[in-house]
Design a protein around this motif. Structure first.
Motif, PDB file in Angstrom:
ATOM      1  N   ALA A  32     -13.137   4.841  23.524  1.00  0.00           N
ATOM      2  CA  ALA A  32     -13.897   4.697  24.842  1.00  0.00           C
ATOM      3  C   ALA A  32     -12.877   4.250  25.882  1.00  0.00           C
ATOM      4  O   ALA A  32     -12.599   4.922  26.920  1.00  0.00           O
ATOM      5  N   PRO A  33     -12.289   2.992  25.846  1.00  0.00           N
ATOM      6  CA  PRO A  33     -11.246   2.795  26.875  1.00  0.00           C
ATOM      7  C   PRO A  33     -10.160   3.605  27.079  1.00  0.00           C
ATOM      8  O   PRO A  33      -9.715   3.739  28.099  1.00  0.00           O
ATOM      9  N   PHE A  34      -9.644   4.226  25.968  1.00  0.00           N
ATOM     10  CA  PHE A  34      -8.412   5.221  26.059  1.00  0.00           C
ATOM     11  C   PHE A  34      -8.828   6.333  26.653  1.00  0.00           C
ATOM     12  O   PHE A  34      -7.888   6.749  27.755  1.00  0.00           O
ATOM     13  N   ILE A  35      -9.947   7.057  26.341  1.00  0.00           N
ATOM     14  CA  ILE A  35     -10.379   8.132  27.156  1.00  0.00           C
ATOM     15  C   ILE A  35     -10.638   8.014  28.639  1.00  0.00           C
ATOM     16  O   ILE A  35     -10.295   8.574  29.405  1.00  0.00           O
ATOM     17  N   VAL A  36     -11.251   6.807  28.856  1.00  0.00           N
ATOM     18  CA  VAL A  36     -11.549   6.151  30.073  1.00  0.00           C
ATOM     19  C   VAL A  36     -10.173   6.292  30.992  1.00  0.00           C
ATOM     20  O   VAL A  36     -10.180   6.782  32.217  1.00  0.00           O
ATOM     21  N   SER A  37      -9.093   5.388  30.616  1.00  0.00           N
ATOM     22  CA  SER A  37      -7.933   5.451  31.222  1.00  0.00           C
ATOM     23  C   SER A  37      -7.200   6.791  31.436  1.00  0.00           C
ATOM     24  O   SER A  37      -6.623   7.033  32.438  1.00  0.00           O
ATOM     25  N   LEU A  38      -7.236   7.796  30.407  1.00  0.00           N
ATOM     26  CA  LEU A  38      -6.594   9.014  30.749  1.00  0.00           C
ATOM     27  C   LEU A  38      -7.312   9.529  31.634  1.00  0.00           C
ATOM     28  O   LEU A  38      -6.804  10.405  32.606  1.00  0.00           O
ATOM     29  N   SER A 117      -1.784   3.943  26.465  1.00  0.00           N
ATOM     30  CA  SER A 117      -2.253   4.258  27.825  1.00  0.00           C
ATOM     31  C   SER A 117      -1.378   3.925  29.357  1.00  0.00           C
ATOM     32  O   SER A 117      -1.096   4.952  29.985  1.00  0.00           O
ATOM     33  N   LEU A 118      -0.439   2.937  29.053  1.00  0.00           N
ATOM     34  CA  LEU A 118       0.434   2.505  30.127  1.00  0.00           C
ATOM     35  C   LEU A 118       1.777   3.405  30.070  1.00  0.00           C
ATOM     36  O   LEU A 118       2.275   3.865  31.132  1.00  0.00           O
ATOM     37  N   ILE A 119       2.203   3.567  28.886  1.00  0.00           N
ATOM     38  CA  ILE A 119       3.128   4.775  28.636  1.00  0.00           C
ATOM     39  C   ILE A 119       2.735   5.956  29.143  1.00  0.00           C
ATOM     40  O   ILE A 119       3.820   6.654  30.062  1.00  0.00           O
ATOM     41  N   CYS A 120       1.696   6.535  29.303  1.00  0.00           N
ATOM     42  CA  CYS A 120       1.000   7.668  29.915  1.00  0.00           C
ATOM     43  C   CYS A 120       1.228   7.471  31.518  1.00  0.00           C
ATOM     44  O   CYS A 120       1.392   8.599  32.054  1.00  0.00           O
ATOM     45  N   ILE A 121       0.819   6.518  31.797  1.00  0.00           N
ATOM     46  CA  ILE A 121       0.904   6.274  33.405  1.00  0.00           C
ATOM     47  C   ILE A 121       2.491   6.105  33.775  1.00  0.00           C
ATOM     48  O   ILE A 121       2.853   6.774  34.817  1.00  0.00           O
ATOM     49  N   ILE A 122       3.431   5.688  32.689  1.00  0.00           N
ATOM     50  CA  ILE A 122       4.702   5.572  33.082  1.00  0.00           C
ATOM     51  C   ILE A 122       5.245   6.953  33.276  1.00  0.00           C
ATOM     52  O   ILE A 122       5.963   7.324  34.185  1.00  0.00           O
ATOM     53  N   ILE A 123       4.779   7.947  32.318  1.00  0.00           N
ATOM     54  CA  ILE A 123       5.294   9.209  32.392  1.00  0.00           C
ATOM     55  C   ILE A 123       4.864   9.875  33.648  1.00  0.00           C
ATOM     56  O   ILE A 123       5.601  10.703  34.049  1.00  0.00           O
TER      57      ILE A 123
END
Length: 277
Positions: A32-38, A117-123
């Protein structure tokens, strides 16, 4: 002491299997938190794209997004860990097993998911923003230590008191407003920033956000790192004391239960003797 250590290491395979099955049964807390963060990342990127937001404001937006994402991951990890600790404490004592293993597994799994999740934000950040994966990993390790220590402390407190949940909710709400999510300190709030930095959660949230937006700059404050580690060490001292308090109360409760049971058995025997006479 040596026997306890040998018993602990021989039980590690069983503990890992048990932790795996528990994590598998509670997969929703991880997904759930992973999907919400994306979803939050996608919405943020879409808004920036549609409005043609300048990179400085995008940096502020990604700063807040990173801070909010890390905050909720840490919140969920601590909540799950201390709730699990309470149930594992009583069952684990029957087999001479330490319930802190569950806290460690939850912290590792949740923090690894948070790092993804944070690496996705970095990208997703603009090219001119200097992100640092290494500093993000550093604060990921620090957050794992924080989750294990705080959840163990809360788990022991929850055995002694029934009000830990309410206290945790209230403190979490306060923390949300005093960490750099909605409010980002600037050069005009230096004194306030130093006061807020006494909060170890502020250290983690700001560290993650700066790692994504400012890169290795988040690692420059060496005294702050030492303060954070000393604070965790102080919490470990409290945990050591609470373990003794919980064990003592459990011993007193066991003795009292045996005395009550013994008195009831004697009373029953006396009644049976009276009836026979």
């Amino acid at each position: 002491m040596i026997d306890s250590m040998i018993n602990y290491f021989t039980k590690i395979p069983y503990l890992m299997r048990h932790a795996y099955h528990r994590q598998k049964s509670q997969w929703i807390w991880l997904v759930a938190p992973f999907i919400v963060s994306l979803i939050a990342l996608f919405i943020t990127m879409l808004i920036f794209k549609m409005n043609g937001t300048e990179e400085i404001k995008q940096a502020q937006g990604y700063f807040k997004l990173t801070a909010g994402t890390s905050f909720f991951y840490i919140w969920i990890a601590i909540y799950r860990s201390y709730k699990t600790f309470k149930s594992e404490y009583f069952t684990g004592k029957l087999f001479n097993l330490n319930p802190i293993v569950q806290n460690m597994v939850i912290a590792i799994v949740m923090c690894l998911t948070m790092l993804i999740s944070l690496i996705c934000i970095i990208i997703a950040t603009p090219v001119n923003i200097e992100s640092s994966i290494y500093s993000t990993l550093f604060f990921g390790i620090m957050s794992m230590l924080f989750v294990v220590v705080v959840s163990t402390l809360l788990g022991l407190c929850s055995i002694l008191s029934q009000k830990v949940d309410i206290i945790y909710y209230v403190i979490s709400c306060i923390m949300f407003f005093i960490v750099p999510i909605l409010f980002i300190p600037n050069s005009n709030t230096t004194l306030l920033s130093h006061v807020l930095m006494l909060n170890p959660l502020y250290y983690l949230i700001e560290g993650f956000a700066q790692s994504v937006v400012l890169g290795v700059l988040s690692l420059n404050n060496i005294p702050y790192h030492l303060y954070y580690l000393l604070f965790l060490a102080l919490l470990c001292v409290w945990i050591y004391a609470l373990y003794r308090i919980v064990a003592h109360k459990k011993y007193v409760y066991t003795i009292a239960s045996r005395n009550v049971k013994g008195k009831s058995n004697h009373s029953a025997q006396d009644e049976n003797t009276t009836k026979e006479n």
